[in-house]
Design a protein around this motif. Structure first.
Motif, PDB file in Angstrom:
ATOM      1  N   ARG A 346      26.789   8.526   3.722  1.00 48.64           N
ATOM      2  CA  ARG A 346      27.761   7.770   3.766  1.00 48.64           C
ATOM      3  C   ARG A 346      28.429   6.748   2.832  1.00 48.64           C
ATOM      4  O   ARG A 346      28.554   5.445   2.975  1.00 48.64           O
ATOM      5  CB  ARG A 346      27.703   6.916   5.261  1.00 48.64           C
ATOM      6  N   GLY A 347      28.080   7.454   1.558  1.00 46.13           N
ATOM      7  CA  GLY A 347      28.495   6.635   0.319  1.00 46.13           C
ATOM      8  C   GLY A 347      27.619   5.600  -0.078  1.00 46.13           C
ATOM      9  O   GLY A 347      27.539   5.060  -1.306  1.00 46.13           O
ATOM     10  N   ARG A 348      26.518   5.545   0.766  1.00 45.72           N
ATOM     11  CA  ARG A 348      25.329   4.595   0.034  1.00 45.72           C
ATOM     12  C   ARG A 348      24.268   5.456  -1.050  1.00 45.72           C
ATOM     13  O   ARG A 348      24.388   6.615  -1.076  1.00 45.72           O
ATOM     14  CB  ARG A 348      24.588   4.166   1.240  1.00 45.72           C
ATOM     15  N   ARG A 349      23.789   4.768  -1.817  1.00 49.21           N
ATOM     16  CA  ARG A 349      22.715   5.053  -2.802  1.00 49.21           C
ATOM     17  C   ARG A 349      21.701   5.363  -1.822  1.00 49.21           C
ATOM     18  O   ARG A 349      21.255   4.899  -0.943  1.00 49.21           O
ATOM     19  CB  ARG A 349      22.448   4.128  -3.655  1.00 49.21           C
ATOM     20  N   LEU A 350      20.880   6.605  -2.374  1.00 52.18           N
ATOM     21  CA  LEU A 350      19.603   6.835  -1.815  1.00 52.18           C
ATOM     22  C   LEU A 350      18.643   5.931  -2.032  1.00 52.18           C
ATOM     23  O   LEU A 350      17.757   5.481  -1.043  1.00 52.18           O
ATOM     24  CB  LEU A 350      19.069   8.034  -2.588  1.00 52.18           C
ATOM     25  N   ALA A 351      18.533   5.170  -3.037  1.00 47.85           N
ATOM     26  CA  ALA A 351      17.686   3.875  -3.237  1.00 47.85           C
ATOM     27  C   ALA A 351      17.845   2.821  -1.907  1.00 47.85           C
ATOM     28  O   ALA A 351      16.974   2.014  -1.708  1.00 47.85           O
ATOM     29  CB  ALA A 351      17.685   3.370  -4.488  1.00 47.85           C
ATOM     30  N   ASP A 352      19.083   2.781  -1.335  1.00 46.94           N
ATOM     31  CA  ASP A 352      19.569   1.763  -0.466  1.00 46.94           C
ATOM     32  C   ASP A 352      18.732   2.245   0.848  1.00 46.94           C
ATOM     33  O   ASP A 352      18.586   1.232   1.630  1.00 46.94           O
ATOM     34  CB  ASP A 352      20.820   1.751  -0.269  1.00 46.94           C
ATOM     35  N   LEU A 353      18.195   3.366   0.914  1.00 49.18           N
ATOM     36  CA  LEU A 353      17.576   3.701   2.304  1.00 49.18           C
ATOM     37  C   LEU A 353      16.028   3.128   2.187  1.00 49.18           C
ATOM     38  O   LEU A 353      15.584   3.365   3.035  1.00 49.18           O
ATOM     39  CB  LEU A 353      17.852   4.983   2.644  1.00 49.18           C
ATOM     40  N   MET A 354      15.494   2.957   0.912  1.00 55.38           N
ATOM     41  CA  MET A 354      13.995   2.569   0.721  1.00 55.38           C
ATOM     42  C   MET A 354      14.111   1.063   0.941  1.00 55.38           C
ATOM     43  O   MET A 354      14.945   0.138   0.737  1.00 55.38           O
ATOM     44  CB  MET A 354      13.746   3.015  -0.633  1.00 55.38           C
ATOM     45  N   PRO A 355      13.082   0.616   1.286  1.00 58.52           N
ATOM     46  CA  PRO A 355      12.513  -0.850   1.559  1.00 58.52           C
ATOM     47  C   PRO A 355      12.245  -1.262   0.338  1.00 58.52           C
ATOM     48  O   PRO A 355      11.215  -2.079   0.094  1.00 58.52           O
ATOM     49  CB  PRO A 355      11.398  -0.846   2.497  1.00 58.52           C
ATOM     50  N   VAL A 356      13.257  -1.733  -0.803  1.00 62.66           N
ATOM     51  CA  VAL A 356      13.144  -1.888  -2.260  1.00 62.66           C
ATOM     52  C   VAL A 356      12.806  -3.484  -2.043  1.00 62.66           C
ATOM     53  O   VAL A 356      11.986  -3.946  -2.892  1.00 62.66           O
ATOM     54  CB  VAL A 356      14.420  -1.793  -2.872  1.00 62.66           C
ATOM     55  N   GLY A 357      13.374  -4.174  -1.136  1.00 60.13           N
ATOM     56  CA  GLY A 357      13.070  -5.700  -0.849  1.00 60.13           C
ATOM     57  C   GLY A 357      11.723  -5.895  -0.504  1.00 60.13           C
ATOM     58  O   GLY A 357      11.134  -7.219  -0.672  1.00 60.13           O
ATOM     59  N   GLU A 358      10.955  -5.026  -0.131  1.00 61.29           N
ATOM     60  CA  GLU A 358       9.639  -5.543   0.410  1.00 61.29           C
ATOM     61  C   GLU A 358       8.512  -4.699  -0.350  1.00 61.29           C
ATOM     62  O   GLU A 358       7.185  -4.793   0.106  1.00 61.29           O
ATOM     63  CB  GLU A 358       9.469  -4.986   1.923  1.00 61.29           C
ATOM     64  N   ARG A 359       8.731  -3.934  -1.374  1.00 58.47           N
ATOM     65  CA  ARG A 359       7.822  -3.175  -2.242  1.00 58.47           C
ATOM     66  C   ARG A 359       7.427  -3.586  -3.667  1.00 58.47           C
ATOM     67  O   ARG A 359       6.893  -2.816  -4.344  1.00 58.47           O
ATOM     68  CB  ARG A 359       8.077  -1.631  -2.300  1.00 58.47           C
ATOM     69  N   ARG A 360       8.117  -4.747  -3.738  1.00 60.58           N
ATOM     70  CA  ARG A 360       7.825  -5.180  -5.572  1.00 60.58           C
ATOM     71  C   ARG A 360       6.355  -5.556  -5.745  1.00 60.58           C
ATOM     72  O   ARG A 360       5.957  -6.261  -4.671  1.00 60.58           O
ATOM     73  CB  ARG A 360       8.737  -6.042  -5.791  1.00 60.58           C
ATOM     74  N   PRO A 361       5.944  -5.255  -6.844  1.00 64.08           N
ATOM     75  CA  PRO A 361       4.390  -5.329  -6.878  1.00 64.08           C
ATOM     76  C   PRO A 361       3.981  -6.938  -6.801  1.00 64.08           C
ATOM     77  O   PRO A 361       2.826  -7.174  -6.086  1.00 64.08           O
ATOM     78  CB  PRO A 361       4.080  -5.350  -8.282  1.00 64.08           C
ATOM     79  N   GLU A 362       4.557  -7.816  -6.927  1.00 61.19           N
ATOM     80  CA  GLU A 362       4.281  -9.411  -7.043  1.00 61.19           C
ATOM     81  C   GLU A 362       4.329  -9.639  -5.289  1.00 61.19           C
ATOM     82  O   GLU A 362       3.596 -10.402  -5.029  1.00 61.19           O
ATOM     83  CB  GLU A 362       5.068 -10.043  -7.641  1.00 61.19           C
ATOM     84  N   GLN A 363       5.256  -9.187  -4.608  1.00 67.71           N
ATOM     85  CA  GLN A 363       5.362  -9.204  -3.131  1.00 67.71           C
ATOM     86  C   GLN A 363       4.245  -8.719  -2.584  1.00 67.71           C
ATOM     87  O   GLN A 363       3.652  -9.250  -1.534  1.00 67.71           O
ATOM     88  CB  GLN A 363       6.691  -8.580  -2.798  1.00 67.71           C
ATOM     89  N   LEU A 364       3.734  -7.281  -2.866  1.00 68.65           N
ATOM     90  CA  LEU A 364       2.735  -6.758  -2.536  1.00 68.65           C
ATOM     91  C   LEU A 364       1.189  -7.565  -2.530  1.00 68.65           C
ATOM     92  O   LEU A 364       0.508  -7.707  -1.579  1.00 68.65           O
ATOM     93  CB  LEU A 364       2.423  -5.392  -2.804  1.00 68.65           C
ATOM     94  N   ILE A 365       1.223  -8.192  -3.747  1.00 69.07           N
ATOM     95  CA  ILE A 365      -0.075  -8.879  -3.927  1.00 69.07           C
ATOM     96  C   ILE A 365      -0.130 -10.202  -3.078  1.00 69.07           C
ATOM     97  O   ILE A 365      -1.276 -10.504  -2.596  1.00 69.07           O
ATOM     98  CB  ILE A 365      -0.124  -9.272  -5.623  1.00 69.07           C
ATOM     99  N   ALA A 366       1.004 -10.704  -2.969  1.00 72.60           N
ATOM    100  CA  ALA A 366       1.170 -11.869  -2.255  1.00 72.60           C
ATOM    101  C   ALA A 366       0.638 -11.623  -0.795  1.00 72.60           C
ATOM    102  O   ALA A 366       0.222 -12.557  -0.081  1.00 72.60           O
ATOM    103  CB  ALA A 366       2.648 -12.548  -2.307  1.00 72.60           C
ATOM    104  N   GLY A 391      -2.853  -0.214  -1.470  1.00 70.33           N
ATOM    105  CA  GLY A 391      -2.796   0.624  -2.915  1.00 70.33           C
ATOM    106  C   GLY A 391      -2.269  -0.460  -4.085  1.00 70.33           C
ATOM    107  O   GLY A 391      -3.144   0.050  -5.294  1.00 70.33           O
ATOM    108  N   GLN A 392      -1.571  -1.414  -3.901  1.00 62.73           N
ATOM    109  CA  GLN A 392      -1.443  -2.285  -5.149  1.00 62.73           C
ATOM    110  C   GLN A 392      -2.611  -3.058  -5.236  1.00 62.73           C
ATOM    111  O   GLN A 392      -2.919  -3.531  -6.651  1.00 62.73           O
ATOM    112  CB  GLN A 392      -0.043  -3.126  -4.675  1.00 62.73           C
ATOM    113  N   ALA A 393      -3.090  -3.625  -4.268  1.00 67.51           N
ATOM    114  CA  ALA A 393      -4.573  -4.354  -4.512  1.00 67.51           C
ATOM    115  C   ALA A 393      -5.563  -3.415  -5.339  1.00 67.51           C
ATOM    116  O   ALA A 393      -6.203  -4.059  -6.088  1.00 67.51           O
ATOM    117  CB  ALA A 393      -5.126  -4.814  -3.106  1.00 67.51           C
ATOM    118  N   ARG A 394      -5.531  -2.246  -5.066  1.00 62.53           N
ATOM    119  CA  ARG A 394      -6.550  -1.540  -5.411  1.00 62.53           C
ATOM    120  C   ARG A 394      -5.878  -1.066  -6.913  1.00 62.53           C
ATOM    121  O   ARG A 394      -6.980  -1.143  -7.984  1.00 62.53           O
ATOM    122  CB  ARG A 394      -6.601  -0.041  -4.815  1.00 62.53           C
TER     123      ARG A 394
END
Length: 436
Positions: A346-366, A391-394
């Motif tokens: 529907r005109g959105r990017r495939l990346a927009d369907l992924m939880p990009v805002g919640e998987r950044r390395p610094e966020q995962l470590i926090a 996985g990020q912690a490992r």
């Protein structure tokens, strides 16, 4: 002179009649799984999956029983007067259908029987929860089918997608993911599982077809079309890897790296007709996808570590050139998938369907610092996020494999228990009274 004669004809008809009755007898011996399988409630299949499987097999058995009984009525009536060859032809067609039904039963029996194994059954139920959440997307993109998991030998995972044809031609009522026993339990199990779920998601959104068309067009415009021809052939695996990285972050790439850590010959072997990219390049593409979605120096470091494990200096010159061309196209291929748009999206990017805002390395470590090993906290989070955090912690050396395995075993059990309680609570709810 007919050496068979009338007695031989009657004998042939009698043999066929007895074989048809034997099919009915064997068919009657197959009972629903709810009557034959023993498992603790926490290890049970998702309710919707179990219901669809039982209904599917019941319909298959009913259809087959009707066919056999109809054949016997014909054989005892008009069929008595036809040659034995025609009687046998019709019986053989029914027997083939019977074997198809047995194949269906065996497929689902393999999935369900493992639920009775101590420990394993509960883990599988927890993985069902992971698979279901990995298929979810924000918004109403498709009606997700139930996903069930089972373990098998060997290093690789596989999926029998929902709605694909089973033996006999009927569509599969659920998605069945086969995961390797050697990957239990660690972030690697999530990498393999979510990759297979990505195949189901890509099929529901028609991503392979739309991406292939875009890659083909990109190859026409590009001066060096060779890399794009390779990506076009392997796009189905590439988009499944994209789905896995999108959901799990670096846990996906680390899990993939473990799967394809093979002797050099296999790591550098061209794919040919195999839909999987060359393992050496596939790991680098996964890291490039991660850097596109979640920019961080860790991806370049991981790629360099992979290159150090498999130096190319002793490869033939032409092979090195081929790999160099593929490596040069990695950022463009990762960006093409991330920015892909299609009618299904529907005109959105495939990346927009992924939880990009919640998987950044610094966020995962926090999150790992905040959650610690508190299973009560972990069990309330989305399963893919938990695997991404661990996985990020490992990856950053905060936990070791022993610690990771213990925590994930506990949280898989907690998800399984929570799932079984959800079913009990739903069934205990009173049925609303009809309005007057």
């Amino acid at each position: 002179m007919d050496v068979v004669g009338e007695d031989g004809t009657r004998w042939a008809t009698g043999l066929i009649d007895q074989e048809a009755l034997a099919l009915l007898t064997r068919l009657g011996q197959h009972r629903p799984f709810v009557l034959t399988e023993t498992m603790v409630l926490a290890a049970a299949l998702p309710y919707s999956a179990h219901r669809r499987i039982e209904r599917f097999l019941h319909e298959s058995r009913t259809t087959l029983r009707d066919e056999v009984e109809g054949f016997l009525r014909w054989l005892h009536g008009p069929g008595r007067h036809v040659p034995p060859a025609e009687q046998q032809r019709r019986f053989v067609a029914i027997r083939i259908h019977f074997n198809d039904v047995l194949s269906q039963v065996d497929l689902f029996a393999e999935v369900i029987t493992q639920r009775s194994e101590s420990g394993t059954g509960v883990w599988l139920s927890g993985l069902d929860r992971l698979a279901a959440e990995a298929l979810e997307l924000p918004g109403s993109w498709f009606d997700p089918p139930p996903v069930v998991c089972y373990l098998t030998r060997g290093p690789g995972a596989a999926i029998r997608r929902a709605r694909t044809r089973l033996p006999g031609g009927r569509p599969n009522p659920v998605a069945i993911v086969r995961v390797p026993r050697e990957r239990m339990v660690g972030h690697g199990i999530a990498s393999s599982l979510v990759h297979e779920v990505g195949h189901q998601g890509a099929a529901l959104l028609g991503l392979v077809e739309s991406l292939r068309a875009e890659i083909r067009e990109r190859g026409r415009r590009d001066r060096s079309a060779t890399p794009w021809a390779s990506w076009e052939r392997t796009v189905s695996e590439c988009v499944a890897d994209f789905w896995s990285v999108g959901k799990l972050g670096i846990a996906s790439t680390l899990g993939l790296l473990a799967v394809v850590s093979l002797p050099r010959f296999f790591v550098f072997r061209p794919p040919g007709e195999d839909p999987h990219p060359m393992p050496y390049v596939r790991v680098l593409l996964s890291a490039s996808v991660g850097d596109t979605l979640y920019p961080h120096p860790q991806w370049a470091a991981l790629a360099d570590a992979w290159r150090a494990c498999y130096p190319m200096r002793d490869l033939p010159v032409e092979r090195r050139r081929e790999i160099d061309r593929l490596e040069e196209s990695l950022p463009a291929m990762a960006e093409l998938m991330a920015s892909h748009r299609s009618a299904a999206l529907r005109g959105r990017r495939l990346a927009d369907l992924m939880p990009v805002g919640e998987r950044r390395p610094e966020q995962l470590i926090a999150l790992h610092t905040s959650w610690g090993d508190d299973v009560g906290v972990l069990a309330r989070q989305s399963p893919t996020l938990v695997f991404a955090v661990l996985g990020q912690a490992r990856a950053t050396g905060r936990i070791d494999p022993v610690h990771e395995s213990r925590v994930l075993s506990d949280v898989l059990t907690a998800w399984a228990v929570r799932g079984s309680l959800d079913v009990l609570e739903r069934d205990a709810l009173p049925t609303p009274s009809p309005r007057p």
